[in-house]
Motif scaffolding. Structure first.
Motif, short mmCIF file in Angstrom:
data_model
loop_
_atom_site.label_atom_id
_atom_site.label_comp_id
_atom_site.label_asym_id
_atom_site.label_seq_id
_atom_site.Cartn_x
_atom_site.Cartn_y
_atom_site.Cartn_z
N SER A 44 -2.70 1.08 -4.78
CA SER A 44 -3.59 2.10 -4.24
C SER A 44 -5.01 1.58 -4.34
O SER A 44 -5.24 0.48 -4.85
N TYR B 195 0.83 -1.20 0.00
CA TYR B 195 0.00 0.00 0.00
C TYR B 195 0.87 1.25 0.00
O TYR B 195 1.85 1.35 0.74
N PHE B 196 0.50 2.24 -0.80
CA PHE B 196 1.42 3.33 -1.11
C PHE B 196 1.82 4.14 0.11
O PHE B 196 2.97 4.57 0.22
N VAL C 130 2.39 4.83 -8.71
CA VAL C 130 1.25 4.18 -8.07
C VAL C 130 0.37 3.55 -9.14
O VAL C 130 0.14 4.14 -10.19
N LEU D 32 -5.76 10.35 -3.84
CA LEU D 32 -4.58 9.86 -3.12
C LEU D 32 -4.30 10.71 -1.88
O LEU D 32 -3.93 10.18 -0.83
N ARG E 49 -6.60 9.64 0.89
CA ARG E 49 -6.16 8.41 1.55
C ARG E 49 -4.91 8.67 2.41
O ARG E 49 -4.79 8.13 3.51
N TRP E 50 -4.00 9.46 1.90
CA TRP E 50 -2.79 9.77 2.67
C TRP E 50 -3.18 10.44 3.99
O TRP E 50 -2.61 10.16 5.05
N LYS F 194 -6.33 0.12 -8.43
CA LYS F 194 -6.64 -1.01 -7.57
C LYS F 194 -6.88 -2.32 -8.30
O LYS F 194 -7.02 -3.35 -7.65
#
Length: 902
Positions: free
Chosen positions: A60, A35-36, A114, A78, A81-82, A117
């Motif tokens: 991702s 996972y990134f 990245v 992104l 999520r970060w 999914k």
């Protein structure tokens, strides 16, 4: 001799036995990671700090469709999520690691990409290390990608030094690298911000720093989005006016769909945080919950809505706060109160209490409703109740913000009414009205438009001295102020032209050039207007076309199986009888009450929404309940409902009985089902594109969603509505779900069908959906534009989206839609030429509505060019980049300060 080396963390520490040893002095390192976020964060291991080339590909949760759409979408998703890890904790515990990570990512030696999914990596990690002697080795296994896993977890790893093994892993890496995209700059910038994050307190923040410090960790920014450049610019203009004049007086006239609410909401929030005093937001009752949702979901701040019918406050979580009565409207439990303009119109007790107190900031949404009474009587030029209230509240308010996309609805004088509001208690706007040329709209309009200029210096001085403009607006004004000795805080001088010296007269003469007063006048100084087309041309808004259905030019056969008669749906006998009963009910009321006009609008709009809504409304009226969406109801309405005549009661029973019949099948459900499952656009059904379905009324929303869930089972159908009413249907089952969870599910393509109320419309970004259905037609084009704006935005995969508008044949709705549809010709700007609101009095007949719309459009077009000139330069996307701010106010402190009561 074997090429395989086997390692187990049970036998030795993998970071010592393998990773440190192999990476020491390595030339390059390629890694297929997990996972990134965790993969990137663990790069701070010293082993890679000096490797010339490091390339890592991570997984991702991005959908391949999102990746293909735009860089903007990838970055926002992104970053969202970060940011799931709380910045305040990360900065406190891991600041050094963030600093090292930022150094690595900006060193030029480390490149991260990245993949979406559909290429998820959980344990199948692998890598290739090129050693300092030029040889290569590869590894794979169950290893976790983090450095700490090599030291602490139970992991097993195989190393393969053979050329065949290395080639195999490199092929895998290269294939994934090809399908990936670079780590966005936004992530690297956020890493740097957290590395430098310092938590500060209110005494440490200047007014100019406050927006960034308060917003950078608000929900909108943590979610990977931000205020758009023109929204940020408005907040900056607000602060600038507050500094220049000591108080802000602004009319925000941005076109429909550009996001005025968030611009005004943020300015109001900043004002409260600067201790200006309580904030009062006035808007139509149908918008009160939208405002509250925007404040909570985007800015993360509390507010309270005054519930007119119950005389109670409603907080942002749907909790009722008990009060003693109408006098408690002046005791809001939070700094920001949201109140319906209906209270002001209807001479309520609350109006009297509000007008007696002082405010830090007052925001009036849909401000064009504050105007002269009009008509033919003696009082036609008197202010209506809302205009009168605003003129009285002005002197008791520090900052005033008026919001409307239609400052001119039917007469140019309406714009001057709004200017008079801004000037109340702040004569730097139009000047001291008794002596001001600017206050006379007929005299000032030719100057504002640039059609005339003052004839000489003497006349020019009459325009300049009251009010005298701020010095920083133009060098001529600065020079005049300096020579006249007028301080920055003064905006009026009584010095006559005859007492001016040669230099001062010469400076005034420099203003006698064509176009000068068009660019420098009180109207343009205090009005901010940005057009959608300007923002699209600058690349700041997505240019997405719209195909409108039913197409007025297409034959009915274009929609097989749907009973269109022209633009409307053919109804059945039970509906026709119910509609007739509704009209007779309101006709009966006309004989005995002034509330009949309001009741006609209320009842007919609900029957025209859906059979379910019409029936539910009739039941509520029989019980004496005012439907909850109608906080603007006249005060005498509850009393009227308690005294219905037997004839009126019979009409309501007719509506209920007819709409309850088995044969009373609603053609709107048939039409919605057809367009979702059978009608194709770009070789896909509308459901395959994803669809948002809108209604003004929760009764309609719930009915549509529940019926579709049964028909389309097992397709999940989301209900996106006010607090406590949202959820997801699957077949016959319904589960309550928070709005944020629905938005996430749509973003991740787990839900592709949403049915929503207008109350929840603001702040809803659904660019993953490509079609829109209006189950009912609000008599308000700006509401339609807001609905369309949910999908017509950055990240929309389709260059042309589809919109279906449903009305019943031979009803008031169809007559209004016929007038609107003639103006929905431009596929890219279908609402740009329509009023913000269609007034009830316009809808006497189709000819009158046509006439009023044409008059409005003509006036609006004349006003556009004048008002837009000044603020074109304020849409620079590189200005006010609040997302980079590392001096941060704690969210707890912001919320606590705004949770103080009045």
């Amino acid at each position: 001799m074997t090429n395989i080396n086997r390692f187990s963390s049970r036998r030795q520490r993998l970071d010592h036995a393998f990773l440190t040893d192999r990476l020491k002095g390595a030339k390059s390192y390629k890694r297929i990671a997990g996972y990134f976020r965790s993969s990137i964060f663990e790069l701070v291991g010293e082993e890679i700090a000096n490797i010339p080339q490091v390339r890592i590909v991570c997984n991702s949760e991005l959908d391949a469709a999102d990746v293909a759409v735009s860089k903007h979408v990838r970055e926002s998703l992104l970053k969202e999520r970060w940011n799931e890890a709380p910045a305040e904790v990360e900065a406190l515990l891991h600041k050094d690691r963030y600093r090292k990570l930022h150094q690595l990512l900006t060193s030029g030696r480390v490149e991260i990409r990245v993949v979406p999914k559909d290429r998820v990596f959980i344990h199948g990690k692998a890598g290739v290390i090129e050693l300092d002697n030029g040889s290569k080795t590869c590894f794979l296994g169950s290893i976790n990608e983090t450095k700490s896993a090599f030291a602490q977890n139970y992991e097993i790893l195989w190393e393969d030094t053979s050329a065949e093994g290395v080639h195999w892993v490199e092929d895998e890496f290269n294939a994934l690298w090809k399908d990936s995209f670079p780590l966005p700059d936004a992530i690297i910038q956020e890493i740097e911000r957290v590395a430098n994050r310092v938590e500060i307190h209110f005494p440490d923040v200047t007014p100019d720093e406050l927006p960034a410090a308060a917003l950078v960790e608000s929900p909108i920014y943590r979610g990977g989005e931000q205020l758009e450049s023109w929204q940020r610019a408005f907040v900056t203009i607000f602060l600038k006016h507050r500094e220049t004049y000591g108080k802000a007086r602004l009319l925000l006239a941005d076109e429909v769909g550009v996001g005025k609410t968030l611009s005004m909401a943020t300015s109001a929030m900043i004002s409260a945080l600067l201790d200006d005093g309580p904030v009062l937001i006035l808007c139509p009752s149908t918008l009160t919950l939208q405002w509250q949702v925007e404040l909570k979901d985007k800015l993360g701040i509390p507010s309270a809505v005054w519930q007119s019918s119950k005389k109670e406050w409603l907080d942002q979580n749907g909790h009722t706060i008990k009060t003693r009565g109408p006098e408690d409207i002046t005791r809001c439990p939070f700094q920001i109160a949201i109140v319906s303009t209906g209270l002001i119109f209807h001479e309520s007790d609350e109006r009297r209490y509000l007008i007696e107190r002082k405010f830090g900031t007052v925001v009036l949404d849909e401000a064009h409703r504050a105007r002269q009474r009009g008509g033919l009587g003696e009082k036609k030029e008197d202010p209506n109740n809302l205009l009168d209230f605003m003129l009285h509240i002005g002197p008791r308010t520090k900052n005033l913000i008026l919001g409307t996309a239609t400052p001119i609805q039917t007469e140019v004088s309406e714009l001057w009414n709004l200017m008079r509001i801004l000037n109340a208690g702040a004569d730097f706007v139009l000047g001291r009205e008794t002596f001001s040329n600017w206050a006379d709209w007929e005299k000032a309009l030719p100057i504002v438009k640039g059609d005339q200029i003052p004839e000489n210096e003497r006349e020019a001085w009459e325009w300049l001295q009251n009010p005298i403009p701020p010095g920083d607006e133009e060098p001529t004004f600065a020079a005049l102020r300096l020579h006249l000795g007028i301080p920055p805080s003064a905006f009026f001088t009584e010095k006559g032209y005859g007492s001016l010296d040669f230099f001062e007269r010469e400076a005034i003469g420099q203003t006698l050039t064509r176009g000068f007063y068009k660019e420098h006048n009180p109207i343009i100084r205090h009005t901010v207007l940005r057009r959608r087309v300007t923002l699209e041309e600058a690349g700041l808004l997505e240019r997405v076309a719209v195909d409108v259905h039913p197409d007025p030019l297409a034959s009915n056969s274009a929609y097989a199986g749907v009973g269109f008669q022209g633009l409307g749906l053919l109804t059945n006998h039970p509906f026709n009888l119910a509609y007739e009963a509704a009209e007779k009910f309101t006709d009966s009321l006309k004989q005995r009450t002034r509330a009949a006009g309001f009741m006609k609008t209320l009842l007919l709009q609900r029957i025209c929404s859906s059979f379910a809504s019409g029936k539910a409304t009739a039941l509520k009226l029989l019980r004496g309940d005012v439907p909850e969406e109608d906080e603007d109801a006249p005060a005498l309405l509850p009393e009227m409902l308690q005294t219905l005549t037997p004839t009126e009661v019979a009409y309501l029973h007719t509506i209920i009985d007819e709409l309850s019949r088995p044969e009373a099948r609603d053609p709107k459900l048939t039409a919605v089902t057809y367009f979702l499952t059978e009608h194709h656009a770009e070789r896909k059904t509308w459901l395959e594109h994803g669809c948002i379905i809108f209604s003004q009324y929760y009764d309609t929303v719930y009915w549509v969603a529940s019926e579709l869930a049964k028909t389309l089972n097992p397709e999940p159908v989301a209900v996106y509505a006010g607090t406590g009413k949202s959820g997801i249907f699957k077949g016959d089952e319904f589960a309550s779900v928070e709005r944020e969870d629905i938005k996430k599910a749509v973003k991740l393509h787990n839900v592709r069908l949403v049915v929503a109320t207008d109350a929840a419309c603001e702040g809803l970004n659904l660019q993953t959906l490509g079609t829109l259905i209006n189950v009912d037609l609000p008599w308000n084009p700006s509401r339609l534009e807001q609905r369309l704006g949910r999908i017509k935005r950055f990240g929309q995969a389709r260059r042309t989206v589809d919109m279906l508008n449903l009305v019943y044949h031979d009803t008031q709705d169809e007559k209004i839609y016929q007038v609107l549809s003639r103006r929905l010709k431009d596929k890219f700007d279908i609402f740009g030429g329509l009023p913000d609101t269609i007034e009830d009095e316009w809808i006497e007949n189709v000819e009158q509505l046509d006439e009023m719309m044409d008059k409005y459009i003509h006036l609006r077009q004349k006003a556009r060019d004048t008002f837009e000139v000044r603020y074109k330069e304020t849409i620079d996307p590189d200005k006010n980049r609040w997302e980079l701010c590392s001096r941060v106010l704690a969210r707890k402190d912001v919320v606590e300060k705004l949770s103080e009561s009045w």
